[in-house]
Design a protein around this motif. Sequence first.
Motif, short mmCIF file in Angstrom:
data_model
loop_
_atom_site.label_atom_id
_atom_site.label_comp_id
_atom_site.label_asym_id
_atom_site.label_seq_id
_atom_site.Cartn_x
_atom_site.Cartn_y
_atom_site.Cartn_z
N PHE A 246 0.83 -1.20 0.00
CA PHE A 246 0.00 0.00 0.00
C PHE A 246 0.87 1.26 0.00
N LEU A 247 1.97 1.24 0.72
CA LEU A 247 2.86 2.39 0.72
C LEU A 247 3.43 2.66 -0.68
N ALA A 248 3.68 1.58 -1.41
CA ALA A 248 4.14 1.75 -2.80
C ALA A 248 3.02 2.34 -3.66
N LEU A 249 1.78 1.91 -3.42
CA LEU A 249 0.64 2.41 -4.18
C LEU A 249 0.47 3.92 -4.01
N VAL A 250 0.63 4.41 -2.79
CA VAL A 250 0.41 5.83 -2.53
C VAL A 250 1.68 6.66 -2.72
N GLY A 251 2.77 6.01 -3.11
CA GLY A 251 4.02 6.74 -3.37
C GLY A 251 4.66 7.31 -2.13
N ALA A 252 4.71 6.52 -1.06
CA ALA A 252 5.32 6.98 0.18
C ALA A 252 6.80 7.27 -0.01
N ASP A 253 7.26 8.35 0.58
CA ASP A 253 8.68 8.72 0.52
C ASP A 253 9.51 7.60 1.17
N PRO A 254 10.47 7.04 0.43
CA PRO A 254 11.28 5.95 1.00
C PRO A 254 12.06 6.34 2.25
N SER A 255 12.30 7.64 2.42
CA SER A 255 13.07 8.07 3.59
C SER A 255 12.19 8.41 4.79
N ALA A 256 10.87 8.31 4.62
CA ALA A 256 9.96 8.58 5.75
C ALA A 256 10.18 7.55 6.85
N ARG A 257 9.97 7.97 8.09
CA ARG A 257 10.33 7.12 9.23
C ARG A 257 9.15 6.56 10.01
N PHE A 258 7.95 7.15 9.81
CA PHE A 258 6.84 6.76 10.67
C PHE A 258 5.52 6.69 9.91
N LEU A 259 4.62 5.88 10.43
CA LEU A 259 3.21 5.91 10.07
C LEU A 259 2.44 6.39 11.30
N GLU A 260 1.57 7.37 11.11
CA GLU A 260 0.72 7.85 12.18
C GLU A 260 -0.73 7.51 11.81
N LEU A 261 -1.46 6.93 12.74
CA LEU A 261 -2.78 6.37 12.44
C LEU A 261 -3.84 6.88 13.40
N GLU A 262 -5.04 7.10 12.87
CA GLU A 262 -6.20 7.44 13.69
C GLU A 262 -7.31 6.44 13.40
N CYS A 263 -8.16 6.22 14.40
CA CYS A 263 -9.19 5.18 14.32
C CYS A 263 -10.58 5.76 14.60
N ALA A 264 -11.60 4.99 14.25
CA ALA A 264 -12.99 5.44 14.37
C ALA A 264 -13.41 5.67 15.82
N ASP A 265 -12.74 5.01 16.78
CA ASP A 265 -13.12 5.15 18.19
C ASP A 265 -12.20 6.11 18.95
N ASP A 266 -11.51 6.99 18.20
CA ASP A 266 -10.59 7.98 18.78
C ASP A 266 -9.28 7.37 19.26
N TYR A 267 -9.08 6.10 19.01
CA TYR A 267 -7.77 5.50 19.29
C TYR A 267 -6.78 6.07 18.28
N TYR A 268 -5.53 6.15 18.66
CA TYR A 268 -4.49 6.61 17.74
C TYR A 268 -3.19 5.89 18.03
N GLN A 269 -2.34 5.80 17.03
CA GLN A 269 -1.14 4.98 17.13
C GLN A 269 -0.10 5.46 16.13
N SER A 270 1.14 5.10 16.34
CA SER A 270 2.21 5.37 15.37
C SER A 270 3.15 4.18 15.33
N ILE A 271 3.74 3.95 14.16
CA ILE A 271 4.57 2.77 13.92
C ILE A 271 5.86 3.20 13.24
N ASP A 272 6.97 2.59 13.64
CA ASP A 272 8.22 2.84 12.94
C ASP A 272 8.14 2.21 11.55
N MET A 273 8.79 2.85 10.59
CA MET A 273 8.64 2.43 9.20
C MET A 273 9.25 1.05 8.93
N ALA A 274 10.33 0.72 9.62
CA ALA A 274 10.93 -0.60 9.41
C ALA A 274 9.95 -1.70 9.76
N SER A 275 9.22 -1.54 10.85
CA SER A 275 8.21 -2.54 11.24
C SER A 275 7.03 -2.52 10.29
#
Length: 248
Positions: free
Chosen positions: A151-180
């Motif tokens: 999916f990151l390839a589909l959206v053209g994510a910058d290869p040097s980006a370091r994180f994914l930041e996520l929001e959810c329908a129940d107000d939960y939020y999270q972030s993930i290191d790019m290697a993982s």
Amino acid sequence: MARPGDPVNESTKRMRTVRSATRRELLKLLPLAAAGAFLVPPWRKRLLDRGLAFTDKVGAATFRSGALAPTFDDSELLPFERFPYNFHLVKEPPLDLESWRLEVSGALSKPGAYDLDDFRRLPRVSQNTRLVCVEGWEAIGNFTGALVSDFLALVGADPSARFLELECADDYYQSIDMASARHPQSLFAYEMYGRPLDRGHGAPLRLAMPTKLGYKQAKSLTRLKVSHLLGERRGLWEDQGYSWYGGI
């Protein structure tokens, strides 16, 4: 030169004995001093923060992007009906599944709103992996979806980006290191046990990452941001003292 029995020699010996004894007593008291430090709120927070930061650094340093988490036979799966539900605020977030879109932004070339068909058009991956909860339970389940890396390839994510930041329908939020996120078993899952996700398990889209603890595997995703710098909101539980890296 001082001779045995001289007052100066005896005094020096006594001083050395006292210093040695003092050092021993101080070493004995160190564990008590450390424990005492945890009783002082400002010191306790500082010590805990440093300990968590050290744990995160060790986790990141020892992570091997090509090392796979264990996979299991179908006979080892926990029956779907017994697979635990963990949720924030509500078990079934009020989300219109028909009009659902994932809003994607940040360091990428194709921002926008992506629907479930966009994920289904990517190569389909199904795997039997273990979900480990920080509360102490674990469960082997079947998850199907698209690789996060695809999916990151589909959206053209910058290869040097370091994180994914996520929001959810129940107000939960999270972030993930790019290697993982780019690990070959990290999925944007839309099915469990060959059926669409139900709301309790994160419909219509969730993370399924067998290299991470359960609280990192955000459910009912609504927003995704690809970033170089991590924002102030690192994760719902991480902002309350949990480890940010959350690796297994």
